[in-house]
Motif scaffolding. Structure first.
Motif, PDB file in Angstrom:
ATOM      1  N   VAL A  88       0.840  -1.196   0.000  1.00  0.00           N
ATOM      2  CA  VAL A  88       0.000   0.000   0.000  1.00  0.00           C
ATOM      3  C   VAL A  88       0.880   1.253   0.000  1.00  0.00           C
ATOM      4  O   VAL A  88       0.628   2.226  -0.730  1.00  0.00           O
ATOM      5  N   LEU A  89       1.937   1.225   0.791  1.00  0.00           N
ATOM      6  CA  LEU A  89       2.855   2.359   0.849  1.00  0.00           C
ATOM      7  C   LEU A  89       3.403   2.677  -0.536  1.00  0.00           C
ATOM      8  O   LEU A  89       3.361   3.826  -1.001  1.00  0.00           O
ATOM      9  N   ALA A  90       3.885   1.633  -1.199  1.00  0.00           N
ATOM     10  CA  ALA A  90       4.491   1.848  -2.519  1.00  0.00           C
ATOM     11  C   ALA A  90       3.450   2.341  -3.510  1.00  0.00           C
ATOM     12  O   ALA A  90       3.690   3.283  -4.276  1.00  0.00           O
ATOM     13  N   ALA A  91       2.274   1.723  -3.477  1.00  0.00           N
ATOM     14  CA  ALA A  91       1.240   2.092  -4.449  1.00  0.00           C
ATOM     15  C   ALA A  91       0.788   3.529  -4.228  1.00  0.00           C
ATOM     16  O   ALA A  91       0.696   4.323  -5.173  1.00  0.00           O
ATOM     17  N   LEU A  92       0.524   3.890  -2.973  1.00  0.00           N
ATOM     18  CA  LEU A  92       0.048   5.247  -2.695  1.00  0.00           C
ATOM     19  C   LEU A  92       1.112   6.281  -3.029  1.00  0.00           C
ATOM     20  O   LEU A  92       0.819   7.366  -3.541  1.00  0.00           O
ATOM     21  N   THR A  93       2.371   5.948  -2.723  1.00  0.00           N
ATOM     22  CA  THR A  93       3.452   6.883  -3.025  1.00  0.00           C
ATOM     23  C   THR A  93       3.511   7.145  -4.518  1.00  0.00           C
ATOM     24  O   THR A  93       3.555   8.293  -4.971  1.00  0.00           O
ATOM     25  N   ALA A  94       3.498   6.059  -5.286  1.00  0.00           N
ATOM     26  CA  ALA A  94       3.570   6.213  -6.738  1.00  0.00           C
ATOM     27  C   ALA A  94       2.360   6.982  -7.250  1.00  0.00           C
ATOM     28  O   ALA A  94       2.471   7.872  -8.098  1.00  0.00           O
ATOM     29  N   LEU A  95       1.221   6.665  -6.684  1.00  0.00           N
ATOM     30  CA  LEU A  95      -0.011   7.341  -7.102  1.00  0.00           C
ATOM     31  C   LEU A  95       0.092   8.837  -6.804  1.00  0.00           C
ATOM     32  O   LEU A  95      -0.293   9.682  -7.616  1.00  0.00           O
ATOM     33  N   GLY A  96       0.609   9.159  -5.654  1.00  0.00           N
ATOM     34  CA  GLY A  96       0.749  10.565  -5.268  1.00  0.00           C
ATOM     35  C   GLY A  96       1.625  11.339  -6.233  1.00  0.00           C
ATOM     36  O   GLY A  96       1.400  12.508  -6.503  1.00  0.00           O
ATOM     37  N   PHE A  97       2.657  10.670  -6.739  1.00  0.00           N
ATOM     38  CA  PHE A  97       3.532  11.344  -7.697  1.00  0.00           C
ATOM     39  C   PHE A  97       2.886  11.415  -9.075  1.00  0.00           C
ATOM     40  O   PHE A  97       3.053  12.392  -9.802  1.00  0.00           O
ATOM     41  N   ALA A  98       2.166  10.341  -9.430  1.00  0.00           N
ATOM     42  CA  ALA A  98       1.680  10.232 -10.805  1.00  0.00           C
ATOM     43  C   ALA A  98       0.364  10.966 -11.023  1.00  0.00           C
ATOM     44  O   ALA A  98       0.150  11.580 -12.067  1.00  0.00           O
ATOM     45  N   ALA A  99      -0.522  10.926 -10.039  1.00  0.00           N
ATOM     46  CA  ALA A  99      -1.883  11.396 -10.280  1.00  0.00           C
ATOM     47  C   ALA A  99      -2.028  12.903 -10.128  1.00  0.00           C
ATOM     48  O   ALA A  99      -2.932  13.507 -10.697  1.00  0.00           O
ATOM     49  N   ILE A 100      -1.156  13.508  -9.343  1.00  0.00           N
ATOM     50  CA  ILE A 100      -1.302  14.938  -9.104  1.00  0.00           C
ATOM     51  C   ILE A 100      -0.102  15.644  -9.719  1.00  0.00           C
ATOM     52  O   ILE A 100       1.034  15.211  -9.553  1.00  0.00           O
ATOM     53  N   SER A 101      -0.347  16.722 -10.459  1.00  0.00           N
ATOM     54  CA  SER A 101       0.798  17.443 -10.998  1.00  0.00           C
ATOM     55  C   SER A 101       1.189  18.521  -9.998  1.00  0.00           C
ATOM     56  O   SER A 101       0.574  19.562  -9.892  1.00  0.00           O
ATOM     57  N   LEU A 112      11.537  10.339 -11.956  1.00  0.00           N
ATOM     58  CA  LEU A 112      10.312   9.813 -11.331  1.00  0.00           C
ATOM     59  C   LEU A 112       9.978   8.437 -11.892  1.00  0.00           C
ATOM     60  O   LEU A 112       9.636   7.519 -11.140  1.00  0.00           O
ATOM     61  N   VAL A 113      10.090   8.299 -13.202  1.00  0.00           N
ATOM     62  CA  VAL A 113       9.735   7.019 -13.818  1.00  0.00           C
ATOM     63  C   VAL A 113      10.730   5.941 -13.395  1.00  0.00           C
ATOM     64  O   VAL A 113      10.345   4.852 -12.937  1.00  0.00           O
ATOM     65  N   VAL A 114      12.032   6.264 -13.518  1.00  0.00           N
ATOM     66  CA  VAL A 114      13.051   5.268 -13.198  1.00  0.00           C
ATOM     67  C   VAL A 114      12.953   4.842 -11.731  1.00  0.00           C
ATOM     68  O   VAL A 114      12.868   3.653 -11.412  1.00  0.00           O
ATOM     69  N   THR A 115      12.949   5.834 -10.836  1.00  0.00           N
ATOM     70  CA  THR A 115      12.905   5.477  -9.416  1.00  0.00           C
ATOM     71  C   THR A 115      11.560   4.857  -9.070  1.00  0.00           C
ATOM     72  O   THR A 115      11.488   3.991  -8.205  1.00  0.00           O
ATOM     73  N   GLY A 116      10.517   5.298  -9.764  1.00  0.00           N
ATOM     74  CA  GLY A 116       9.196   4.737  -9.492  1.00  0.00           C
ATOM     75  C   GLY A 116       9.178   3.243  -9.758  1.00  0.00           C
ATOM     76  O   GLY A 116       8.682   2.450  -8.945  1.00  0.00           O
ATOM     77  N   VAL A 117       9.752   2.843 -10.889  1.00  0.00           N
ATOM     78  CA  VAL A 117       9.779   1.417 -11.236  1.00  0.00           C
ATOM     79  C   VAL A 117      10.601   0.652 -10.193  1.00  0.00           C
ATOM     80  O   VAL A 117      10.161  -0.373  -9.650  1.00  0.00           O
ATOM     81  N   LEU A 118      11.804   1.172  -9.908  1.00  0.00           N
ATOM     82  CA  LEU A 118      12.663   0.487  -8.937  1.00  0.00           C
ATOM     83  C   LEU A 118      11.977   0.379  -7.579  1.00  0.00           C
ATOM     84  O   LEU A 118      12.037  -0.646  -6.895  1.00  0.00           O
ATOM     85  N   PHE A 119      11.318   1.463  -7.202  1.00  0.00           N
ATOM     86  CA  PHE A 119      10.656   1.530  -5.904  1.00  0.00           C
ATOM     87  C   PHE A 119       9.519   0.516  -5.815  1.00  0.00           C
ATOM     88  O   PHE A 119       9.410  -0.242  -4.843  1.00  0.00           O
ATOM     89  N   LEU A 120       8.702   0.485  -6.869  1.00  0.00           N
ATOM     90  CA  LEU A 120       7.563  -0.446  -6.861  1.00  0.00           C
ATOM     91  C   LEU A 120       8.045  -1.891  -6.873  1.00  0.00           C
ATOM     92  O   LEU A 120       7.574  -2.727  -6.099  1.00  0.00           O
ATOM     93  N   VAL A 121       8.992  -2.191  -7.767  1.00  0.00           N
ATOM     94  CA  VAL A 121       9.479  -3.566  -7.859  1.00  0.00           C
ATOM     95  C   VAL A 121      10.141  -3.969  -6.536  1.00  0.00           C
ATOM     96  O   VAL A 121       9.866  -5.044  -5.983  1.00  0.00           O
ATOM     97  N   GLY A 122      10.994  -3.079  -6.005  1.00  0.00           N
ATOM     98  CA  GLY A 122      11.682  -3.382  -4.750  1.00  0.00           C
ATOM     99  C   GLY A 122      10.707  -3.687  -3.627  1.00  0.00           C
ATOM    100  O   GLY A 122      10.861  -4.668  -2.900  1.00  0.00           O
ATOM    101  N   HIS A 123       9.674  -2.854  -3.520  1.00  0.00           N
ATOM    102  CA  HIS A 123       8.719  -3.069  -2.433  1.00  0.00           C
ATOM    103  C   HIS A 123       7.851  -4.294  -2.669  1.00  0.00           C
ATOM    104  O   HIS A 123       7.460  -4.965  -1.719  1.00  0.00           O
TER     105      HIS A 123
END
Lengths: 168, 274, 570
Positions: free
Chosen positions: B19-32, B53-64
């Motif tokens: 949930v942490l990873a998903a919400l974090t990514a969502l927070g970055f992606a959904a709101i400008s 954002l994209v690179v770290t986002g992928v690493l972050f999601l996969v890692g978590h």
């Protein structure tokens, strides 16, 4: 690094000394960096070193030689001579300060003079520590190797500082 | 030893990571979150940010996801075995992150970020407008060279809060027509601008978030930054380096207007000593 | 000058309360003293943080004055970095663990060790006293950039408060240097038989590298502080240029440059991050191994990564100064090397995750915090890319993105390391366990408030909110970003409340915790071969030798699934 079952050396003094030298060395490296940066400013006016500075070097070098003789021969008088010359060096440094002040060069007069005061003061503090170490070694000869190494290092630092402030 | 279901605490922790990873990514992606961009190099800065954002986002999601999966899977018991890895296996495992991160990070610095960096710190385009911004506690002073197009001499001794805020030298003929404004910066749309930066007292930082401009002002140094505003509008100038108790209120206004309007405005301004 | 303790044989515990608990040379007592000192300083630093958050949530109420606010952010940062995390993690755990882990009866220089603690105590007192002096505590930021920090005219806190700050930092550096000398010599020279360097527990490696980094980088701050003191009090111009004007008056300084201080400060400041983060990672490795019943993945790889990080950390300080006006080519160099740090860091992070693979995980409080630490490294490490890349740092510099970022790295990773370490080694410290239930409550209260709180700060930075801003409503462009402030403040209250649970658990368990035996976690390293709490001299019998790797978990055959490092090979 150590074979299984081998007893490790339990003499940490050389490594502890190395640590001290590394950290003191970095301190003077940092001051050198500051010196190099600061000297590029427009207000940099080199100050002639006091003549006695060179006499002080001779005193410090002979002190180092005496301490070295003490370390090799284990004779007390050599150590005493080294200590005495070390104290004389500090006295000489004070005279060098007086010389600067007599020429109107005070701590805040100009950047080069400021560095002369700061570097000699910081170095002097390490000389004091070195004298303390030598005195301690007088009471406990086992520490003489460490103390003399530190003393030579402190002497070497001063030669280095003199080169920096007179050449650069 | 192995049980079918992991204990509740493991499920909870795994769920937390997901949930942490998903919400974090969502927070970055959904709101400008980024403010509008109004300078030529600005999109280059934003592109760099989005790339990371994209690179770290992928690493972050996969890692978590892997972390959560391992926590969940290996909390069910089982009998771990002691099997140290051979150096060869270790090194080959390391190869993946080493290659991936070296490439990903240096692409960001050199390929994506490089051009914008060169735009900001490269050569000044011809026909640039040169102005001066002076920072002082807690106010922005702006100087235009006036009709003669030359900045007059200034001196710290001449500075007076009210009578002569930037310390203009009256005796210098070039100084008499210099325009000095408090807290407001007018810029022409579409023309490159070079800003000379000076500080009278402590460190300040010249920041216009909407123009993606930020440059520290170091007392004793004549600083410099350049950019090209490409979108007319009213923006805000902020101090981005702690400069004292009034740091927070050291703000200013930046008005970007079409070139003719800017020229007209500039003609209407009287020199400080006129 | 300084001599080894020898200690062999003569390990009779000193008698008398003073010698035993106050002026003790026992590394375990000193470690606990450091830890408890850090707890006190943490309480102060937390109160400061809460005041900051109250001001930011309700700026219109002006709860504190602007000059107080800058003091608050300055002192919160200074206290947390140097007097809480450094003391608890490096000085506290380092002292407690190193001799136990390497199989020594005490540190190489026990007297120096005691001295290092009693030097930091006046440092803490000076730091706290600075709140009470005229003008208040230092207010130039924890980075103490001149001219702000050099001139009393620039900000009230730059009066006596800043002088006390500098003196307290000098004492801190002296203390840390003594500690570092002890760490290096103890780890290299006082290992027991068979404890080769590649048999050291990873946490010991991290303490070693952290100490070396400290010894090499702190002198830069010493030099910077000496020059700053002289600029402040002796009228020199190392950092102060000509033409500074305050209240229509021109100061007489000439030719100095504030950038010199920034370079010296960050030459220390950046390695300091790793001085703090590496030991936290080390604790993570120990705890994860014990609770996943697996040797940490890639021991050698981790050691090499730590070494690479150490080298890189010394040559990247300029990334704190991308927008300072440094040469843009230099900026590019610093950017290129800085982002490379993510490489060894990601190897360490992946090793931590891979250590769970095929394990048998038990989620005790220590393990929960160790896993939280892994997640925090991910967020903190990846966040570093935004700031290490010069082009994006241009936008993020001095924004809340930076605040969020370093609260994950030197904030969360280190604190989780401290917490994981406390739950894990508490039995060895006090012979009792901390309460598991309270530990879990502590964990869940912490993670559910901390992670969203500092993540929201990243969004704020993306929205352009600038740090050290007393009242962000001055600007209109940051409206969306500052709208998060109230939520962040409420989360901060939650986080604070969670820490009360920890404190209650800590002090209650010292006296009323369940008693434990030698090896409550069935772990493998040498500290678990002696009784809990470990006696003076660490082992009543002979010091154990190391006969194998420190992490032989998952050994089949026999009733237990682990083999102590001291167990002889069959």
């Amino acid at each position: 690094m150590n074979g299984n079952g081998a007893t490790l050396a339990t003499r940490p003094a050389p490594l502890g000394l190395l640590g001290v030298l590394a950290t003191v060395g970095m301190l003077f490296a940092a001051f050198t960096a500051a010196y190099l940066v600061r000297r590029t400013a427009a207000d940099w006016r080199p100050v002639a070193l006091p003549a006695i500075a060179w006499a002080n070097v001779a005193v410090l070098v002979s002190s180092g030689a005496a301490v070295e003789a003490a370390r090799r021969t284990g004779r007390g008088p050599w150590l005493l001579a080294g200590l005495g010359l070390g104290v004389a060096f500090l006295g000489g440094q004070l005279l060098a300060w007086r010389d600067l002040a007599g020429r109107g060069v005070f701590l805040a007069t100009g950047p080069h003079g400021s560095f002369l005061y700061v570097l000699s003061a910081v170095h002097g503090a390490h000389v004091l520590a070195g004298l303390g170490a030598l005195a301690y070694a007088g009471a406990r000869p086992a520490a003489l190797g460490t103390a003399s190494a530190f003393w030579h290092f402190v002497g070497g630092i001063w030669l280095y500082v003199l080169v920096v402030v007179s050449v650069l | 030893m192995e049980t079918a279901r992991p204990p509740a605490s493991a499920s909870a922790l795994a769920a937390f990571f997901v949930v942490l990873a998903a919400l974090t990514a969502l927070g970055f992606a959904a709101i400008s979150w980024l403010p509008v961009v109004a300078s030529e190099h600005g999109p280059g800065v934003d592109r760099t940010i989005v790339y990371i954002l994209v690179v770290t986002g992928v690493l972050f999601l996969v890692g978590h996801a892997v972390l959560a999966g391992f926590v969940w899977r290996y909390s069910r018991g089982g009998t771990p075995e002691y099997r140290p890895l051979s150096p060869k296996v270790e090194w080959s495992w390391a190869l993946l992150p080493v290659l991936a991160l070296t490439v990903a990070s240096e692409v960001g610095v050199l390929v994506i970020g490089g051009p914008a960096w060169s735009q900001i710190y490269g050569e000044t385009p011809a026909g640039a407008l040169e102005i001066e911004v002076v920072g002082k506690q807690f106010e922005w002073l702006v100087r235009y060279p006036g009709k003669d197009g030359r900045f007059g001499r200034t001196a710290a001794e001449l500075v007076h809060d009210v009578r002569n805020p930037v310390g203009l030298d009256k005796k210098d003929p070039a100084a008499s027509d210099d325009v000095v404004l408090r807290g407001a910066l007018h810029l022409p749309e579409g023309r490159p601008v070079v800003v000379r930066l000076r500080s009278l007292d402590v460190l300040h930082s010249f920041a216009i978030p909407e123009l993606r401009v930020k440059q520290d002002i170091v007392p004793g140094h004549l600083g410099r930054t350049q950019f090209r505003p490409v979108r007319a509008g009213s923006y805000e100038l902020a101090c981005a380096e702690l400069c004292g108790l009034g740091h927070y209120r050291m703000s200013g206004k930046v008005v970007v207007e079409p070139a003719p309007e800017f020229e007209r405005w500039l003609r209407e301004q009287a020199g400080w000593f006129e | 000058m300084i001599e080894s303790s020898g200690h062999e044989g003569g390990h009779e515990a000193p008698r008398g309360f003073l010698r035993r608990y106050v002026f003790s040379t026992d590394h375990k007592v000193i470690g606990i003293q450091y830890f408890l000192t850090a707890v006190v300083m943490a309480l102060v630093a937390t109160v400061l943080a809460m005041l900051i958050r109250v001001q930011l949530a309700w700026p219109e109420k002006a709860v504190v004055a602007p000059e107080t606010y800058v003091s608050l952010v300055t002192m919160h940062g200074t206290l947390m970095v140097f007097f809480v995390v450094s003391l608890a993690l490096v000085s506290g755990f380092g002292n407690f663990l190193i001799p136990l882990h390497v199989g020594a009866r005490d540190m190489a220089y026990p007297f120096l060790n005691m001295l290092s603690f009693w030097v930091i105590v006046p440092g803490c007192v000076l730091m706290l006293a600075s709140f009470l002096v005229e003008g208040g505590a230092a207010a130039a930021g924890w980075t103490a950039y001149p001219p702000l920090s050099a001139l009393g005219k620039a900000v009230p806190g730059s009066g006596l408060g800043q002088t006390l700050w500098l003196l307290a930092m000098a004492l801190f550096i002296a203390s840390f240097t003594m500690g570092g000398l002890n760490y290096v010599t103890t780890i290299v020279n006082c290992r027991t038989r068979g404890m080769s360097m590649m048999r050291l527990p990873l946490v010991v490696w991290t303490f070693l590298i952290s100490a070396v980094l400290g010894l090499l980088s702190f002198p830069a701050l010493t030099a910077a502080a000496i020059l700053l003191l002289l600029d402040r009090h002796a009228g020199t111009s190392f950092y102060l240029p000509a033409g500074l004007v305050f209240g229509n008056e021109t100061l007489p300084h000439q030719g100095g440059t504030p950038l010199l201080f920034q370079h010296l400060f960050w030459f220390l400041g950046h390695p300091e991050v790793y001085v703090l983060v590496l030991p936290a990672l080390g604790i993570g490795f120990e705890v994860i191994a014990a609770f996943a019943r697996r040797p940490p993945f890639g021991y050698r790889l981790s050691v090499y990564s730590i070494l690479v990080i150490a080298v890189l950390s010394m040559i990247v300080w300029g990334h704190h100064m991308f927008v300072s006006g440094m040469n843009p080519y230099l900026g590019k160099y610093f950017s290129i090397v800085t982002v490379l740090i993510t490489v060894p860091f990601s190897v360490l992070g992946l090793n931590l995750i891979a250590s769970l693979w095929r394990g048998r995980i038990r989620l005790d409080a220590a393990m929960l915090f160790a896993l939280g630490l892994v997640s925090a490294i991910g967020i903190g490490g990846l966040g570093g890319l935004y700031l290490g890349t010069a082009t994006s740092d241009l936008y993020f510099h001095d924004s809340y993105f930076v605040v969020g970022h370093f609260h994950f790295t030197i904030g969360t990773v280190t604190f989780f390391g401290i917490y994981a370490g406390t739950y894990y080694w508490f039995p060895k410290m006090f012979g009792r366990r901390m309460d598991e239930g309270l530990g879990r409550v502590h964990f869940w209260l912490t993670v559910t408030s901390l992670f969203p709180m500092f993540l929201l700060m990243h969004y704020q930075g993306l929205g352009g909110l600038l740090r050290r801003t007393y009242d962000p409503t001055v600007y209109a462009y940051n409206a969306a970003a500052r709208g998060l402030n109230l939520s962040i403040t409420l989360l901060a209250f939650g986080l604070g409340a969670g820490q009360i649970v920890f404190l209650v658990n800590l002090f209650r368990s010292m006296f009323a915790g369940e008693r434990t035996g030698e090896n409550p976690w069935q772990a493998t390293t040498l500290e678990w071969t002696t009784e809990s709490p470990a006696p003076h001299g660490n082992w009543r019998r002979e010091v154990p030798s190391a006969h194998r790797s420190p992490y032989e978990y998952g050994r089949n055959g026999g009733a237990e699934d682990f083999v102590l490092q001291s167990a002889e090979k069959a």
